[in-house]
Motif scaffolding. Structure first.
Motif, PDB file in Angstrom:
ATOM      1  N   PHE A 298      58.692  38.084  21.408  1.00 40.00           N
ATOM      2  CA  PHE A 298      59.867  38.263  22.257  1.00 40.00           C
ATOM      3  C   PHE A 298      59.827  39.623  22.943  1.00 40.00           C
ATOM      4  N   PHE A 299      59.347  40.631  22.255  1.00 40.42           N
ATOM      5  CA  PHE A 299      59.205  41.959  22.848  1.00 40.42           C
ATOM      6  C   PHE A 299      58.266  41.898  24.056  1.00 40.42           C
ATOM      7  N   LEU A 300      57.126  41.221  23.893  1.00 45.22           N
ATOM      8  CA  LEU A 300      56.169  41.084  24.990  1.00 45.22           C
ATOM      9  C   LEU A 300      56.777  40.282  26.141  1.00 45.22           C
ATOM     10  N   PHE A 301      57.492  39.209  25.830  1.00 50.69           N
ATOM     11  CA  PHE A 301      58.178  38.405  26.844  1.00 50.69           C
ATOM     12  C   PHE A 301      59.157  39.266  27.634  1.00 50.69           C
ATOM     13  N   THR A 302      59.924  40.097  26.947  1.00 47.13           N
ATOM     14  CA  THR A 302      60.890  40.978  27.593  1.00 47.13           C
ATOM     15  C   THR A 302      60.188  41.986  28.495  1.00 47.13           C
ATOM     16  N   LEU A 303      59.094  42.539  28.015  1.00 43.56           N
ATOM     17  CA  LEU A 303      58.329  43.510  28.794  1.00 43.56           C
ATOM     18  C   LEU A 303      57.789  42.882  30.083  1.00 43.56           C
ATOM     19  N   ILE A 304      57.206  41.709  29.966  1.00 45.66           N
ATOM     20  CA  ILE A 304      56.645  41.020  31.143  1.00 45.66           C
ATOM     21  C   ILE A 304      57.751  40.643  32.124  1.00 45.66           C
ATOM     22  N   LEU A 305      58.872  40.121  31.607  1.00 47.08           N
ATOM     23  CA  LEU A 305      59.980  39.741  32.477  1.00 47.08           C
ATOM     24  C   LEU A 305      60.564  40.961  33.192  1.00 47.08           C
ATOM     25  N   SER A 306      60.650  42.088  32.510  1.00 44.70           N
ATOM     26  CA  SER A 306      61.155  43.316  33.130  1.00 44.70           C
ATOM     27  C   SER A 306      60.214  43.803  34.222  1.00 44.70           C
ATOM     28  N   PHE A 307      58.917  43.694  33.988  1.00 43.60           N
ATOM     29  CA  PHE A 307      57.921  44.082  34.986  1.00 43.60           C
ATOM     30  C   PHE A 307      58.049  43.209  36.238  1.00 43.60           C
ATOM     31  N   ILE A 308      58.184  41.904  36.029  1.00 46.41           N
ATOM     32  CA  ILE A 308      58.348  40.969  37.152  1.00 46.41           C
ATOM     33  C   ILE A 308      59.642  41.259  37.900  1.00 46.41           C
ATOM     34  N   ALA A 309      60.705  41.567  37.173  1.00 43.95           N
ATOM     35  CA  ALA A 309      61.986  41.892  37.811  1.00 43.95           C
ATOM     36  C   ALA A 309      61.851  43.149  38.669  1.00 43.95           C
ATOM     37  N   GLY A 310      61.099  44.131  38.192  1.00 41.01           N
ATOM     38  CA  GLY A 310      60.869  45.345  38.972  1.00 41.01           C
ATOM     39  C   GLY A 310      60.116  45.059  40.257  1.00 41.01           C
ATOM     40  N   ILE A 311      59.119  44.190  40.160  1.00 47.70           N
ATOM     41  CA  ILE A 311      58.365  43.804  41.356  1.00 47.70           C
ATOM     42  C   ILE A 311      59.278  43.078  42.343  1.00 47.70           C
ATOM     43  N   LEU A 312      60.094  42.153  41.840  1.00 52.79           N
ATOM     44  CA  LEU A 312      61.026  41.430  42.711  1.00 52.79           C
ATOM     45  C   LEU A 312      62.031  42.372  43.370  1.00 52.79           C
ATOM     46  N   ASP A 313      62.542  43.329  42.601  1.00 54.63           N
ATOM     47  CA  ASP A 313      63.475  44.300  43.178  1.00 54.63           C
ATOM     48  C   ASP A 313      62.820  45.096  44.293  1.00 54.63           C
TER      49      ASP A 313
ATOM     50  N   THR B 268      66.139  45.514  46.634  1.00 49.82           N
ATOM     51  CA  THR B 268      67.418  45.580  45.919  1.00 49.82           C
ATOM     52  C   THR B 268      67.457  46.688  44.886  1.00 49.82           C
ATOM     53  N   SER B 269      66.532  47.658  45.006  1.00 51.92           N
ATOM     54  CA  SER B 269      66.498  48.767  44.061  1.00 51.92           C
ATOM     55  C   SER B 269      67.720  49.652  44.222  1.00 51.92           C
ATOM     56  N   ILE B 270      68.237  50.108  43.103  1.00 50.41           N
ATOM     57  CA  ILE B 270      69.381  51.017  43.091  1.00 50.41           C
ATOM     58  C   ILE B 270      68.817  52.390  42.744  1.00 50.41           C
ATOM     59  N   GLY B 271      68.957  53.334  43.622  1.00 45.11           N
ATOM     60  CA  GLY B 271      68.406  54.664  43.398  1.00 45.11           C
ATOM     61  C   GLY B 271      66.999  54.732  43.961  1.00 45.11           C
ATOM     62  N   SER B 272      66.328  55.846  43.673  1.00 39.82           N
ATOM     63  CA  SER B 272      64.961  56.019  44.156  1.00 39.82           C
ATOM     64  C   SER B 272      64.114  56.613  43.049  1.00 39.82           C
TER      65      SER B 272
ATOM     66  N   THR C 183      66.211  51.262  38.927  1.00 40.92           N
ATOM     67  CA  THR C 183      66.313  49.851  38.585  1.00 40.92           C
ATOM     68  C   THR C 183      66.901  49.113  39.775  1.00 40.92           C
ATOM     69  N   GLY C 184      66.924  47.827  39.699  1.00 43.04           N
ATOM     70  CA  GLY C 184      67.471  47.040  40.791  1.00 43.04           C
ATOM     71  C   GLY C 184      68.398  45.977  40.263  1.00 43.04           C
ATOM     72  N   VAL C 185      68.917  45.209  41.169  1.00 46.34           N
ATOM     73  CA  VAL C 185      69.877  44.167  40.811  1.00 46.34           C
ATOM     74  C   VAL C 185      69.222  43.118  39.908  1.00 46.34           C
ATOM     75  N   VAL C 186      68.013  42.685  40.264  1.00 46.26           N
ATOM     76  CA  VAL C 186      67.317  41.675  39.454  1.00 46.26           C
ATOM     77  C   VAL C 186      67.017  42.245  38.064  1.00 46.26           C
ATOM     78  N   GLY C 187      66.543  43.490  38.009  1.00 47.59           N
ATOM     79  CA  GLY C 187      66.256  44.130  36.729  1.00 47.59           C
ATOM     80  C   GLY C 187      67.496  44.286  35.877  1.00 47.59           C
ATOM     81  N   LEU C 188      68.610  44.593  36.518  1.00 50.68           N
ATOM     82  CA  LEU C 188      69.871  44.736  35.796  1.00 50.68           C
ATOM     83  C   LEU C 188      70.314  43.407  35.194  1.00 50.68           C
ATOM     84  N   VAL C 189      70.210  42.337  35.953  1.00 45.92           N
ATOM     85  CA  VAL C 189      70.593  41.002  35.464  1.00 45.92           C
ATOM     86  C   VAL C 189      69.690  40.589  34.306  1.00 45.92           C
ATOM     87  N   VAL C 190      68.375  40.800  34.462  1.00 43.81           N
ATOM     88  CA  VAL C 190      67.425  40.453  33.397  1.00 43.81           C
ATOM     89  C   VAL C 190      67.722  41.278  32.143  1.00 43.81           C
ATOM     90  N   GLY C 191      67.952  42.574  32.328  1.00 41.68           N
ATOM     91  CA  GLY C 191      68.251  43.447  31.189  1.00 41.68           C
ATOM     92  C   GLY C 191      69.498  43.037  30.437  1.00 41.68           C
TER      93      GLY C 191
END
Length: 135
Positions: A29-44, A49-53, A58-66
């Motif tokens: 599950f840890f690895l699944f979370t890591l991969i999903l967070s990486f994909i969310a970052g790419i999508l953001d 949709t990144s918030i900040g610089s 992080t971005g909106v997609v990353g926030l929802v996934v998190g």
């Protein structure tokens, strides 16, 4: 335990803090979370949709996934501590800079207690589908 079974197990106990979790369940599950967070970052980044610089933004997609993975992540971590016969309150040691993370890493890597403990039966002793006999 296969990776798919481990992830399904965590989601089937989405907010279940009772019981025990095997090492494989936690780490898959840890690895699944890591991969999903990486994909969310790419999508953001791709969607803008990144918030900040900067690299830590992080971005909106990353926030929802998190947010979606926060509760099951906490639950499986508590169940993993239960497997080592420790209270889930040990997660709070992670708030201690550097040392807390190392202590939790050691606890998560340790093998679980054999047999039943105060948190339930040994998850390795759970009955699995028996393979057909070749006799």
């Amino acid at each position: 335990m296969s990776p798919v079974d481990a992830i399904k197990s965590v989601f089937s106990q989405y907010a279940g803090f009772a019981g025990r979790a095997r090492r494989s369940e936690y780490w898959w599950f840890f690895l699944f979370t890591l991969i999903l967070s990486f994909i969310a970052g790419i999508l953001d980044g791709a969607l803008g949709t990144s918030i900040g610089s900067g690299p830590s933004s992080t971005g909106v997609v990353g926030l929802v996934v998190g947010l979606a993975l926060l509760l099951p992540g906490l639950a499986v971590a508590v169940r993993r501590l239960h497997d080592t016969d420790r209270s889930g309150w040990w997660l709070l040691i992670g708030l201690v800079p550097l040392v807390g993370g190392i202590v939790l890493l050691v606890f998560f890597v340790m093998g679980g207690t054999r047999g039943s403990n105060r948190y339930g039966a040994d998850p390795k002793d759970a009955p699995q589908a028996a393979a057909p006999s070749m006799a």
